[in-house]
Design a protein around this motif. Structure first.
Motif, PDB file in Angstrom:
ATOM      1  N   PHE A 156       0.854  -1.184   0.000  1.00 14.93           N
ATOM      2  CA  PHE A 156       0.000   0.000   0.000  1.00 14.93           C
ATOM      3  C   PHE A 156       0.894   1.239   0.000  1.00 14.93           C
ATOM      4  N   LYS A 157       0.528   2.212  -0.823  1.00 20.12           N
ATOM      5  CA  LYS A 157       1.342   3.422  -0.945  1.00 20.12           C
ATOM      6  C   LYS A 157       0.422   4.637  -0.930  1.00 20.12           C
ATOM      7  N   PHE A 158       0.829   5.643  -0.151  1.00 19.16           N
ATOM      8  CA  PHE A 158       0.044   6.876  -0.033  1.00 19.16           C
ATOM      9  C   PHE A 158       0.998   8.057  -0.078  1.00 19.16           C
ATOM     10  N   GLU A 159       0.642   9.075  -0.867  1.00 16.62           N
ATOM     11  CA  GLU A 159       1.475  10.268  -0.978  1.00 16.62           C
ATOM     12  C   GLU A 159       0.584  11.491  -1.100  1.00 16.62           C
ATOM     13  N   CYS A 160       0.968  12.572  -0.435  1.00 16.74           N
ATOM     14  CA  CYS A 160       0.180  13.799  -0.483  1.00 16.74           C
ATOM     15  C   CYS A 160       1.080  15.002  -0.286  1.00 16.74           C
ATOM     16  N   LYS A 161       0.542  16.187  -0.573  1.00 16.99           N
ATOM     17  CA  LYS A 161       1.250  17.429  -0.299  1.00 16.99           C
ATOM     18  C   LYS A 161       1.162  17.703   1.207  1.00 16.99           C
TER      19      LYS A 161
END
Length: 302
Positions: A156-161
């Motif tokens: 699982f991968k999550f990326e945000c500003k």
């Protein structure tokens, strides 16, 4: 009755049933990959190591300062550049300033003067890796993310500003047997959009993948076949509303490559290790439709 002085040496070798031999040799389970890496096996044949224009010098030097690695890339004889040797520098610091808690994966200075910083740490929690990206100029562009692999056969991968968590990208991939499936989505999913979907099958010498993006308006299919330990063949087909593109190619021993695209463009490349750590990579491209020809050369020292 005489007995052999070498009873062990004269003993007949043990024979195992073929089923027993095969039971001890099992293919290793595939680890889940990132969503964008689903077609990677075929893309290695079709896209990697094609130096078809320009002259490039690359060097990589590992130092004794905490295992820091310095990579240099110089583009030679650039016609449109004021400087004939514009360079790009990149550092990798596995333990910056002796601190093993995090790693600077990339500190890069491009030839345009822009910066790139990528740092990560896998010490926060078992099976979880956190990372941070920045251009070292605009705070609003700082991106943070995490990758979780604690669930068996899943990633699982999550990326945000950092300044706008609602602007995020999330993905999940799962491997079962020879298949890996995945999905990737953004906040647009909550406004009647559809996630990007991916599937890959990998069994023995055979590989294929399919990516569906932009509400199935962008479809990418790849296939790969390992004909022998030295010969690999691959093909890719990309469909969009603007049209369809097809590429076929092959590589021999990973040193010699050739590919042909639907628009009748032929590309080839060859890699030669002059000595240990001293590699030449040359390539050429010819378009039958346009009648244009280009070539390039790359020297790598590592």
């Amino acid at each position: 009755q005489r007995t052999s002085p070498f009873p062990v040496l004269l003993r007949a070798p043990a024979h195992h049933h073929p089923a027993e031999q095969g039971s001890s040799i099992r293919p290793a389970a595939m680890a889940p990959v990132k969503f964008d890496d689903i077609p990677k096996v075929a893309n290695e044949v079709l896209n990697d190591d094609y130096q078809i224009s320009g002259y490039v010098f690359k060097a990589k030097q590992k130092t004794s300062w905490g295992g820091a690695v310095l990579s240099t890339q110089v583009d030679l004889f650039q016609e449109k550049e004021k400087c004939v040797t514009p360079a790009k520098l990149a550092w990798r610091l596995p333990a910056p300033f002796g601190c093993p808690a995090f790693c600077i994966d990339k500190l890069e200075i491009e030839k345009s003067g822009k910066f790139k910083l990528e740092a990560s740490s896998d010490k926060v929690y078992p099976g979880v890796k956190v990372d941070c990206k920045s251009d070292l100029v605009d705070v609003s562009k700082i991106a943070v993310g995490c990758t979780a692999t604690s669930v068996k056969n899943a990633q699982f991968k999550f990326e945000c500003k950092a300044a706008a968590p609602q602007d995020f990208t999330a993905e999940a991939t799962y491997t079962i047997g020879i298949a890996t499936c995945g999905l990737k989505f953004t906040p647009k999913l909550f406004s009647s959009a559809q996630p990007d979907l991916g599937l890959r099958l990998f069994s023995g010498p055979f590989f294929c993948s399919l990516l569906a993006k932009e509400k199935f308006g962008n479809l990418s299919a790849t296939a790969h076949y390992k004909a022998s330990p030295d010969l690999r063949c691959a093909a890719a087909c990309n469909y969009t509303k603007r049209g369809t593109g097809v590429i076929i190619g092959c590589t021999y021993k990973g040193l010699y490559k050739v590919k042909v695209t639907q628009d009748q463009t032929i590309s080839c490349s060859a890699k030669h290790a002059v000595a240990k750590g001293f590699t030449l990579l040359g390539g050429a491209q010819y378009s039958l439709q346009k009648g244009s020809f280009s070539y390039g050369l790359q020297l790598s020292i590592e």
